[in-house]
Design a protein around this motif. Sequence first.
Motif, PDB file in Angstrom:
ATOM      1  N   CYS A 133       0.829  -1.215   0.000  1.00  0.00           N
ATOM      2  CA  CYS A 133       0.000   0.000   0.000  1.00  0.00           C
ATOM      3  C   CYS A 133       0.859   1.260   0.000  1.00  0.00           C
ATOM      4  O   CYS A 133       0.506   2.244  -0.650  1.00  0.00           O
ATOM      5  N   LEU A 134       1.973   1.237   0.703  1.00  0.00           N
ATOM      6  CA  LEU A 134       2.836   2.421   0.730  1.00  0.00           C
ATOM      7  C   LEU A 134       3.471   2.661  -0.640  1.00  0.00           C
ATOM      8  O   LEU A 134       3.600   3.801  -1.093  1.00  0.00           O
ATOM      9  N   LYS A 135       3.840   1.569  -1.321  1.00  0.00           N
ATOM     10  CA  LYS A 135       4.389   1.692  -2.686  1.00  0.00           C
ATOM     11  C   LYS A 135       3.333   2.237  -3.638  1.00  0.00           C
ATOM     12  O   LYS A 135       3.617   3.077  -4.493  1.00  0.00           O
ATOM     13  N   TYR A 136       2.126   1.716  -3.491  1.00  0.00           N
ATOM     14  CA  TYR A 136       0.975   2.158  -4.285  1.00  0.00           C
ATOM     15  C   TYR A 136       0.763   3.659  -4.080  1.00  0.00           C
ATOM     16  O   TYR A 136       0.682   4.429  -5.047  1.00  0.00           O
ATOM     17  N   GLN A 137       0.757   4.086  -2.832  1.00  0.00           N
ATOM     18  CA  GLN A 137       0.564   5.503  -2.490  1.00  0.00           C
ATOM     19  C   GLN A 137       1.662   6.367  -3.119  1.00  0.00           C
ATOM     20  O   GLN A 137       1.396   7.421  -3.695  1.00  0.00           O
TER      21      GLN A 137
END
Length: 280
Positions: A133-137
């Motif tokens: 999710c952090l990479k996605y963000q």
Amino acid sequence: GVLIFILLISCLAGWSLDKYLNKTITPADALRRAIKNGEIIPYYQPVMDGRDNSIRGIEVLARWKHPDAGFISPAAFIPLAEKSGLIIPLTQSLMWQVVTHMNAISSKLPEGFHVGINFSAAHINAASFVEDCLKYQAGFVNKKLTLVLEVTEREPLHVDEQLISNLNTLHANGFAIALDDFGTGYSGLSYLHDLNIDYIKIDQSFVGRVNEDEDSTKLLDCVLDLARKLSLTIVAEGVETQTQLDYLNRNNISLLQGYYFYKPVKFVDLVKILLSKPKE
Ligand code: C2E
Ligand code: CA
Ligand code: CA
Ligand code: CA
């Protein structure tokens, strides 16, 4: 007549999937191949603000664009993905497609525009979830989007410490958490104290029941009352009729989704919708 009935039933039950799958490979292998081939694609359904009819965001809904079978419903392949562990690569693939799509229209998206994706408990509990999710963000050019993680209450949600800690970490990092299918679960409400929930999505089975008949709103009245008492921001799903819209307006439910406004559409059609709508 009987044959059509059987066909209809098998279609509805999602059994039709089998007949399109190559008999020499398992359904899980077919799905794995489909993910690799980019056949699992995001559709987008606008989330409306009922007060001024503006578009407040979108929900990502997976579609399997099968070369022979045409579009296969997520009801048919998400359970298979969950059972086979493929839900993680499937969702990762969707996340990257969504980043690419949203970056292409970055400047057209108003501040706070919601981008919601559905996550299965098996993924949320995985070690890679927070990192995914952090990479996605980090992938989004537009840093002012509201990235929504939709967590369903429909499957008995096993709210353990890992799930709570993963979701709360992401909440602290700016994600919004939506509890999907609110009112359909039997998992009890105690976890609402442990999780930082921003939105609850009222299941379409409640909204769909609302008609001219006075009694038809009783169940939804109760669910809305519960949500209000818990101070939760409500999104209503499955709005199909003017009567349902009027009821929701009377109850000050302003975030709305449903065929009354838009069906889920492919990316190019989302772009057309966004461009034809004045920003508000
Ligand atoms: P959901 O998250 O509750 O999504 C809403 C469903 O209601 C979608 O069905 C949407 O197309 C449908 N819908 C929207 N407006 C209306 C309306 O006015 N009337 C009616 N009758 N239906 C409406 P869809 O796309 O078939 O997805 C079904 C479910 O599959 C989703 O329910 C969600 O639980 C799951 N799903 C879909 N995509 C994903 C995904 O990428 N990951 C995961 N884990 N689950 C997904
Ligand atoms: Ca959802
Ligand atoms: Ca839902
Ligand atoms: Ca659902």
